[in-house]
Design a protein around this motif. Structure first.
Motif, PDB file in Angstrom:
ATOM      1  N   TYR A 160      43.209  42.657  51.687  1.00 24.21           N
ATOM      2  CA  TYR A 160      42.449  41.502  51.220  1.00 24.21           C
ATOM      3  C   TYR A 160      42.906  40.213  51.884  1.00 24.21           C
ATOM      4  O   TYR A 160      42.100  39.296  52.087  1.00 24.21           O
ATOM      5  N   LYS A 161      44.170  40.139  52.229  1.00 27.97           N
ATOM      6  CA  LYS A 161      44.612  39.002  53.052  1.00 27.97           C
ATOM      7  C   LYS A 161      43.847  38.991  54.373  1.00 27.97           C
ATOM      8  O   LYS A 161      43.396  37.940  54.854  1.00 27.97           O
ATOM      9  N   ALA A 162      43.662  40.172  54.965  1.00 31.26           N
ATOM     10  CA  ALA A 162      42.926  40.277  56.222  1.00 31.26           C
ATOM     11  C   ALA A 162      41.452  39.913  56.036  1.00 31.26           C
ATOM     12  O   ALA A 162      40.858  39.222  56.870  1.00 31.26           O
ATOM     13  N   ILE A 163      40.853  40.358  54.930  1.00 22.92           N
ATOM     14  CA  ILE A 163      39.442  40.059  54.669  1.00 22.92           C
ATOM     15  C   ILE A 163      39.227  38.560  54.500  1.00 22.92           C
ATOM     16  O   ILE A 163      38.260  37.990  55.026  1.00 22.92           O
ATOM     17  N   VAL A 164      40.131  37.909  53.764  1.00 26.46           N
ATOM     18  CA  VAL A 164      39.998  36.467  53.544  1.00 26.46           C
ATOM     19  C   VAL A 164      40.077  35.715  54.866  1.00 26.46           C
ATOM     20  O   VAL A 164      39.340  34.742  55.092  1.00 26.46           O
ATOM     21  N   GLN A 165      40.954  36.159  55.760  1.00 24.25           N
ATOM     22  CA  GLN A 165      41.049  35.498  57.060  1.00 24.25           C
ATOM     23  C   GLN A 165      39.832  35.815  57.932  1.00 24.25           C
ATOM     24  O   GLN A 165      39.286  34.936  58.601  1.00 24.25           O
ATOM     25  N   ALA A 166      39.392  37.085  57.894  1.00 18.70           N
ATOM     26  CA  ALA A 166      38.288  37.496  58.762  1.00 18.70           C
ATOM     27  C   ALA A 166      36.972  36.827  58.393  1.00 18.70           C
ATOM     28  O   ALA A 166      36.142  36.547  59.270  1.00 18.70           O
ATOM     29  N   GLN A 167      36.770  36.543  57.089  1.00 24.91           N
ATOM     30  CA  GLN A 167      35.488  35.970  56.676  1.00 24.91           C
ATOM     31  C   GLN A 167      35.225  34.603  57.298  1.00 24.91           C
ATOM     32  O   GLN A 167      34.081  34.176  57.411  1.00 24.91           O
ATOM     33  N   LYS A 168      36.300  33.941  57.740  1.00 31.78           N
ATOM     34  CA  LYS A 168      36.125  32.631  58.384  1.00 31.78           C
ATOM     35  C   LYS A 168      35.418  32.756  59.728  1.00 31.78           C
ATOM     36  O   LYS A 168      34.846  31.779  60.226  1.00 31.78           O
TER      37      LYS A 168
END
Length: 264
Positions: free
Chosen positions: A240-248
């Protein structure tokens, strides 16, 4: 399963009392168990009186802490006011507020009765605002305290009114952390992804398995550790850390195409 005692002491600067909404299941229940195991007294809030009393009895027996219960449906302003009054009681201070109560709606916006949408907004936004307001006064007067607002990774994604409500919780928490941190009160938004709780069952959708689904006790341990470190946002789980960064980096239109994920 329990949070380390020194972590909880760092959160509240000593033994104290935590008030947890939505405390009979899922994330709220895990907060109650881990905080009790760390020696904190509890005030537990939920709608189901029998289940609330059962959870309270188990925690008293297992951890030897004082557990007070308040039966309240936070959709109802009068019942929410009872919880506000408890938070505002200077003679029985609450050191940590965990705004956890919440629910989601399976259908899309126009397929839901507007009353259901308003009820969700009342729990996810209005109750968080009201209870935080009630807690912050006594906390700032004492110069210590904390609030954990359970938000969601959905706050970073275009997922309808649930996402919009959680975006409010994130922004409110971020602002409050800056505003009241100098007065000794730390505020954090906890942003879970999919978690193995009753949440999806209550939405009447299938709970999944696999690497996207987090264990609830892991989630709460991570949240308490992040809170003790003074973080304003807690996003447990590397995925989820990766998802939060990727959504940008992903266009909103593409993200919106995934909004049915977790609703089947």
């Amino acid at each position: 399963m329990s949070a380390p005692r020194d972590v909880t002491r760092a959160v509240v600067q000593g033994p104290g009392t935590a008030l947890v909404t939505g405390a009979t299941a899922g994330i709220g229940h895990s907060f109650a168990v881990q905080l009790a195991a760390a020696g904190m007294d509890l005030v537990l809030i939920a709608r189901d009186a029998a289940r609330l009393e059962s959870v309270a009895a188990d925690l008293r027996s297992a951890h030897g802490v004082a557990v007070e219960v308040i039966v309240a449906d936070l959709v109802d302003p009068a019942q929410c006011a009872v919880v506000e009054a408890r938070l505002a009681d200077r003679d029985r201070p609450v050191d940590l507020l965990v705004n956890n109560a919440g629910f989601g709606l399976k259908k899309r916006f126009l397929d839901n009765p507007v009353a259901d949408e308003v009820a969700m907004l009342d729990v996810l936004v209005t109750a968080v605002l009201r209870l935080s307001h009630a807690a912050l006064g006594p906390m700032t007067e004492r110069g210590r305290g904390g609030i954990i607002n359970v938000s969601s990774v959905a706050a970073f994604l275009p997922r309808g009114t649930y996402s919009a409500a959680k975006a409010y919780v994130n922004r409110f928490s971020e602002w409050a952390a800056t505003e009241y941190g100098p007065q000794g009160v730390h505020v954090m938004a906890l942003c879970p992804g999919f978690t193995k709780t009753e949440f999806h069952e209550r939405m009447q959708v299938t709970r999944g398995e696999g690497f996207l689904w987090l264990d609830v006790d892991f989630l709460v341990r991570e949240a308490l550790a992040d809170f003790a470190k003074g973080r304003v946002f807690s996003v447990p789980g590397f995925q989820y850390k990766a998802i939060v960064q990727a959504q940008k980096l992903i266009p909103t239109r593409a993200l919106q195409g995934l909004q049915s994920l977790g609703r089947r």
